[in-house]
Design a protein around this motif. Structure first.
Motif: not given
Length: 410
Positions: A304, A333, A344, A347, A351, A363
């Protein structure tokens, strides 16, 4: 060194287990130096045709009983394990004070495991990655050794009798790490060469022409030269990083566009392009800490952006937060086999399917902080997700992405 020590090193008896290209070549090289090995292979005729190498013995135990230094040159970790710890393996008969040298390329975890088993039998252990296998029979191997200095010193006369160069890389595992790093460079370059050749061929350019250009222009960009520059600490001046990255982005974007026009996959170019600034500036991340909490917090920063871990409450005992830090980030991760960029993308997809703009924003902020994607790639992700999530969810993705793109550009 005393005369007794010199004599002891000269008279070291050596065993070789595994007589394939590496082990067979090692045995031949030893013979050429006058050090006749005791050899063994699961194939009963493996020593036939090996110049000067004696007929192999019947069991591993016999190799162990007759050897001061045992060179193990099998292919896999399971084979190495069986050779050492099998019912009639080397450790069933190895004398305390003898040394096992593993020439096979295995994981660092396996190196540590086998070293620990040897230590239980008072047998020393060295990991010794080798390269130059086609010249193994001509004393042509480079040997990368990991282990205690004293153990390396004791085994050195044997190593020098079959190698052109022996490099003591550090403590246990360092030899294998060196071999893995060398192999990573070799395979990555091989893959990059294939990709470059594909681009040229797809554009109707013969490889002879590409070779002609490279032979006259790439003297300063060979992997060896670039590594020498890196090892010398020579970096691109900070004021030139911006222009160097801009040039890389322009050139690699053109390569991507051409590849797309002819339907050619260029995965190395796709991954490398957004990372060039970090490569030029030397901002690639260091190894993660071993402590689960510290590892998880460091991984959070990777995912992040720097400083994100400061949002995690200190000394918390809330189970969900502990699991997030010490399991999701430290164990999931941080796992190998998928890059952070791969995870990533996964994800993003999950999402987006759930139409969670808030999670997408988190993200994407991390991805942009890490410069994982170019602007072209981000907008390509949006287009792709429109078709798989449906237009309403796709519109959420587009809104989040364009908002953050605009904010970054401002």
């Amino acid at each position: 060194m005393t005369e007794d020590a010199k004599t002891a090193q000269t008279t070291l008896r050596v065993g070789v287990v595994g007589l394939g290209m590496i082990g067979g070549g090692v045995a031949v090289s030893l013979v050429r130096r006058g050090r006749i090995p005791i050899v063994y292979d699961v194939r009963p005729d493996a020593s036939d045709g090996l110049d000067g190498v004696p007929q192999q013995v019947d069991t591993l135990a016999e190799v162990a009983r007759e050897s001061d230094v045992i060179l193990v040159a099998v292919v896999t970790a399971d084979q190495a394990r069986e050779v050492l710890t099998g019912t009639e393996g080397l450790l069933s008969a190895a004398r305390p004070g003898s040394t096992v040298v593993l020439l096979s390329t295995v994981s660092i975890e396996t190196v540590r495991e086998l070293a620990a088993v040897c230590a239980q039998h008072e047998v020393a252990f060295l990991d010794a990655g080798v390269t130059g296998g086609t010249e193994a029979a001509n004393n042509g191997l480079t040997v990368m050794v990991g282990g205690p200095e004293q153990t390396v010193h004791q085994a050195l006369p044997v190593l020098e009798d079959f190698a052109k160069q022996v490099v003591h890389c550090g403590d246990l595992g360092a030899g294998m790490v060196t071999k893995l790093a060398r192999n990573a460079l070799t395979y990555a370059v091989w893959a990059a060469v294939r990709e470059a050749a594909s681009i040229a061929t797809a554009g109707g350019v013969s490889l002879d022409r590409l070779l002609q250009v490279l032979q006259n222009t790439d003297g300063g960009t060979s992997p060896l030269t670039l590594l020498q520059v890196h090892a010398a600490g020579i970096e691109i001046p900070e004021e030139r990083i911006e222009s160097a990255d801009a040039l890389a982005q322009k050139d690699l974007a053109a390569a991507q566009e051409f590849a797309g026009s002819v339907g050619l996959e260029v995965p190395i170019t796709d991954v490398v392009r957004p990372r060039m600034r970090a490569v030029y500036s030397g901002e690639l991340p260091d190894a993660l800490p071993e402590d689960p909490r510290e590892r998880g917090l460091a991984m959070m920063d990777r995912v992040y952006g720097t400083g994100y871990h400061e949002l995690v409450p200190r000394n918390t005992t809330i189970p969900s937060i502990e699991h997030t830090v010490e399991r999701l980030f430290a164990q999931v991760w941080a796992r190998p086999y998928l890059t952070l960029r791969d995870r990533r993308l996964l994800t993003f997809g999950v999402t987006a399917m759930r139409d969670r703009g808030d999670l997408l924003r988190t993200q994407l902020s991390g991805a942009m902080a890490n410069q994982e994607f170019t602007l072209d790639q981000l907008r390509e992700i949006v287009l792709h997700l429109h078709y798989y999530t449906g237009w309403p969810a796709g519109s959420t993705v587009q809104g989040v992405f364009e908002e953050l793109i605009a904010r970054t550009a401002a």
